[in-house]
Scaffold this motif. Structure first.
Motif, PDB file in Angstrom:
ATOM      1  N   ALA A  19     -13.231 -22.290  39.025  1.00  0.00           N
ATOM      2  CA  ALA A  19     -12.189 -22.095  40.039  1.00  0.00           C
ATOM      3  C   ALA A  19     -12.789 -21.855  41.416  1.00  0.00           C
ATOM      4  N   ALA A  20     -13.902 -21.125  41.471  1.00  0.00           N
ATOM      5  CA  ALA A  20     -14.542 -20.865  42.759  1.00  0.00           C
ATOM      6  C   ALA A  20     -15.042 -22.156  43.396  1.00  0.00           C
ATOM      7  N   ARG A  21     -15.652 -23.004  42.601  1.00  0.00           N
ATOM      8  CA  ARG A  21     -16.132 -24.284  43.123  1.00  0.00           C
ATOM      9  C   ARG A  21     -14.964 -25.156  43.578  1.00  0.00           C
ATOM     10  N   GLU A  22     -13.895 -25.130  42.814  1.00  0.00           N
ATOM     11  CA  GLU A  22     -12.714 -25.927  43.163  1.00  0.00           C
ATOM     12  C   GLU A  22     -12.064 -25.400  44.448  1.00  0.00           C
ATOM     13  N   ALA A  23     -12.011 -24.078  44.610  1.00  0.00           N
ATOM     14  CA  ALA A  23     -11.412 -23.498  45.809  1.00  0.00           C
ATOM     15  C   ALA A  23     -12.175 -23.910  47.063  1.00  0.00           C
ATOM     16  N   VAL A  24     -13.491 -23.953  46.971  1.00  0.00           N
ATOM     17  CA  VAL A  24     -14.295 -24.369  48.118  1.00  0.00           C
ATOM     18  C   VAL A  24     -14.065 -25.848  48.417  1.00  0.00           C
ATOM     19  N   LEU A  25     -13.984 -26.673  47.381  1.00  0.00           N
ATOM     20  CA  LEU A  25     -13.711 -28.095  47.593  1.00  0.00           C
ATOM     21  C   LEU A  25     -12.363 -28.297  48.288  1.00  0.00           C
ATOM     22  N   ARG A  26     -11.365 -27.501  47.895  1.00  0.00           N
ATOM     23  CA  ARG A  26     -10.022 -27.639  48.475  1.00  0.00           C
ATOM     24  C   ARG A  26      -9.844 -26.833  49.754  1.00  0.00           C
ATOM     25  N   GLU A  27     -10.823 -25.983  50.063  1.00  0.00           N
ATOM     26  CA  GLU A  27     -10.765 -25.117  51.237  1.00  0.00           C
ATOM     27  C   GLU A  27      -9.563 -24.186  51.181  1.00  0.00           C
ATOM     28  N   VAL A  28      -9.410 -23.514  50.040  1.00  0.00           N
ATOM     29  CA  VAL A  28      -8.321 -22.546  49.847  1.00  0.00           C
ATOM     30  C   VAL A  28      -8.906 -21.258  49.272  1.00  0.00           C
ATOM     31  N   PRO A  29      -8.201 -20.120  49.431  1.00  0.00           N
ATOM     32  CA  PRO A  29      -8.689 -18.862  48.855  1.00  0.00           C
ATOM     33  C   PRO A  29      -8.504 -18.825  47.343  1.00  0.00           C
ATOM     34  N   LEU A  30      -9.219 -17.886  46.721  1.00  0.00           N
ATOM     35  CA  LEU A  30      -9.170 -17.702  45.273  1.00  0.00           C
ATOM     36  C   LEU A  30      -8.604 -16.320  44.959  1.00  0.00           C
ATOM     37  N   THR A  31      -7.644 -16.277  44.047  1.00  0.00           N
ATOM     38  CA  THR A  31      -7.098 -15.008  43.565  1.00  0.00           C
ATOM     39  C   THR A  31      -7.456 -14.845  42.096  1.00  0.00           C
ATOM     40  N   ILE A  32      -8.119 -13.741  41.761  1.00  0.00           N
ATOM     41  CA  ILE A  32      -8.513 -13.453  40.384  1.00  0.00           C
ATOM     42  C   ILE A  32      -7.586 -12.372  39.842  1.00  0.00           C
ATOM     43  N   VAL A  33      -6.978 -12.635  38.687  1.00  0.00           N
ATOM     44  CA  VAL A  33      -6.002 -11.699  38.136  1.00  0.00           C
ATOM     45  C   VAL A  33      -6.361 -11.331  36.699  1.00  0.00           C
ATOM     46  N   HIS A  34      -5.955 -10.122  36.337  1.00  0.00           N
ATOM     47  CA  HIS A  34      -6.208  -9.612  34.982  1.00  0.00           C
ATOM     48  C   HIS A  34      -4.950  -8.904  34.496  1.00  0.00           C
ATOM     49  N   ALA A  35      -4.449  -9.289  33.337  1.00  0.00           N
ATOM     50  CA  ALA A  35      -3.213  -8.707  32.797  1.00  0.00           C
ATOM     51  C   ALA A  35      -3.516  -7.514  31.904  1.00  0.00           C
ATOM     52  N   MET A  36      -2.631  -6.521  31.952  1.00  0.00           N
ATOM     53  CA  MET A  36      -2.743  -5.362  31.088  1.00  0.00           C
ATOM     54  C   MET A  36      -1.339  -4.853  30.760  1.00  0.00           C
ATOM     55  N   PRO A  37      -1.196  -4.036  29.729  1.00  0.00           N
ATOM     56  CA  PRO A  37       0.136  -3.541  29.364  1.00  0.00           C
ATOM     57  C   PRO A  37       0.830  -2.859  30.543  1.00  0.00           C
ATOM     58  N   ARG A  38       2.124  -3.080  30.649  1.00  0.00           N
ATOM     59  CA  ARG A  38       2.871  -2.516  31.774  1.00  0.00           C
ATOM     60  C   ARG A  38       2.777  -0.988  31.794  1.00  0.00           C
ATOM     61  N   TRP A  39       2.825  -0.362  30.623  1.00  0.00           N
ATOM     62  CA  TRP A  39       2.806   1.093  30.586  1.00  0.00           C
ATOM     63  C   TRP A  39       1.481   1.646  31.111  1.00  0.00           C
ATOM     64  N   ALA A  40       0.393   0.878  30.950  1.00  0.00           N
ATOM     65  CA  ALA A  40      -0.897   1.335  31.453  1.00  0.00           C
ATOM     66  C   ALA A  40      -0.932   1.289  32.975  1.00  0.00           C
ATOM     67  N   CYS A  41      -0.199   0.351  33.556  1.00  0.00           N
ATOM     68  CA  CYS A  41      -0.145   0.265  35.018  1.00  0.00           C
ATOM     69  C   CYS A  41       0.767   1.329  35.609  1.00  0.00           C
ATOM     70  N   GLU A  42       1.796   1.724  34.855  1.00  0.00           N
ATOM     71  CA  GLU A  42       2.828   2.596  35.410  1.00  0.00           C
ATOM     72  C   GLU A  42       2.594   4.072  35.134  1.00  0.00           C
ATOM     73  N   SER A  43       1.591   4.411  34.325  1.00  0.00           N
ATOM     74  CA  SER A  43       1.408   5.815  33.936  1.00  0.00           C
ATOM     75  C   SER A  43       0.218   6.460  34.624  1.00  0.00           C
ATOM     76  N   GLU A  44      -0.153   5.951  35.780  1.00  0.00           N
ATOM     77  CA  GLU A  44      -1.359   6.437  36.462  1.00  0.00           C
ATOM     78  C   GLU A  44      -1.239   7.909  36.859  1.00  0.00           C
ATOM     79  N   SER A  45      -0.035   8.361  37.236  1.00  0.00           N
ATOM     80  CA  SER A  45       0.118   9.733  37.720  1.00  0.00           C
ATOM     81  C   SER A  45       0.561  10.701  36.632  1.00  0.00           C
ATOM     82  N   GLU A  46       0.772  10.184  35.417  1.00  0.00           N
ATOM     83  CA  GLU A  46       1.243  11.043  34.330  1.00  0.00           C
ATOM     84  C   GLU A  46       0.069  11.722  33.634  1.00  0.00           C
ATOM     85  N   GLY A  47       0.367  12.827  32.940  1.00  0.00           N
ATOM     86  CA  GLY A  47      -0.661  13.528  32.194  1.00  0.00           C
ATOM     87  C   GLY A  47      -0.544  13.237  30.711  1.00  0.00           C
TER      88      GLY A  47
END
Length: 285
Positions: A19-47
């Motif tokens: 993807a990085a090589r392709e982004a340079v060929l197309r002259e566009v930015p690259l976004t890298i994403v990683h999925a995780m369970p929703r509850w893990a993202c939403e419980s950051e402030s909980e104990g």
């Protein structure tokens, strides 16, 4: 923008490199994403115990994204990269994240193997549902031959597939091999090939390619008409290629999935990175 999904696997890092090589060929930015369970993202402030697990998951996710970003910069030091977490099921999250992308790139990480078939459920689901074109980085040829291969069936949907394939060949300074498989099935297998039928199929291929050649005069095109099953013809034609390009068109839908049987088979069997080009109306069906 090109979006690439990572999961910490080797296949995911190979997808980032591609993807990085392709982004340079197309002259566009690259976004890298990683999925995780929703509850893990939403419980950051909980104990409590679940908060500890959530923090562990988020820390692991940050490690995955950091390794992916480092791989992207190693491939292309000056590339513009952003990273993000995606809450929820990876298939749904990746499809949503790529709504505004030119291209979605994913690795082929999977654990099931039957007769040489190996592709992850996330890769399979995303390839059938994304609104944009999708590239599955299943295997990188050790000695790529500087050639893009495109499967041509003469249907109206071939236009977008050829647009993509010619553009990729031009970007890479590569030759383009247009492979057209033809066979008339019968109960005992395929009808024997005959010279008249082969000439007719070659004429179909030439007519399909004509306008694209004019728009991309610098691309060297190799025409290949083969009597045989499309999956086997494409698999052999793509061995050692930089990229195999196929269409996504199919006649059945399930949970928003529209993908043809040949494309499904190539998800499992392509010997090089595979681009599944979406019809414009796929996302509107």
């Amino acid at each position: 923008m090109i979006t690439v999904g990572v999961d910490g696997s080797r296949a995911g890092l190979e997808a980032v490199g591609w993807a990085a090589r392709e982004a340079v060929l197309r002259e566009v930015p690259l976004t890298i994403v990683h999925a995780m369970p929703r509850w893990a993202c939403e419980s950051e402030s909980e104990g409590g115990h679940y908060a500890e697990v959530a923090r562990w998951i988020r820390d692991g996710g940050r490690t995955v994204l950091a390794a992916a970003e480092e791989r992207a910069h190693r491939e292309q030091p000056k590339i513009e990269v952003t990273t993000a977490f995606l809450p929820g099921d990876p298939r749904t999250a990746l499809v949503s994240a790529a709504e505004d992308a030119e291209l979605l790139v994913i690795g082929s990480h999977g654990l099931g193997c039957v007769r040489g078939l190996l592709v992850g459920s996330v890769a399979y689901g995303v390839a059938g549902r994304a609104a944009c074109d999708v590239v599955l980085v299943r295997e990188l040829p050790s000695l790529p031959r500087g050639e893009v291969v495109v499967g041509v069936d003469g249907s109206p949907a071939s236009r977008r597939v050829l647009d993509f394939a010619f553009a990729e060949a031009e970007l890479r300074g590569a030759d383009l091999r247009a492979a057209h498989a033809w066979a008339w099935p019968q109960l005992g297998g395929f009808e024997p090939a005959d010279p008249d039928s082969e000439r007719n199929e070659l004429l179909v291929l030439k007519e399909t390619l004509a306008g694209h050649r004019e728009r991309h005069p610098d691309v060297t095109v190799v025409e290949e008409v083969v009597h045989g099953h499309p999956v086997e013809v494409l698999r052999q034609a793509a061995t050692g290629a930089d990229l195999l390009v196929v269409g996504s068109h199919g006649h059945g839908t399930f949970a928003g999935m529209v993908i043809g049987s040949v494309s499904q088979a190539m998800l499992h069997q392509s010997p090089c990175p595979l681009a599944v080009v979406r019809r414009r109306q796929d996302s509107e069906a």
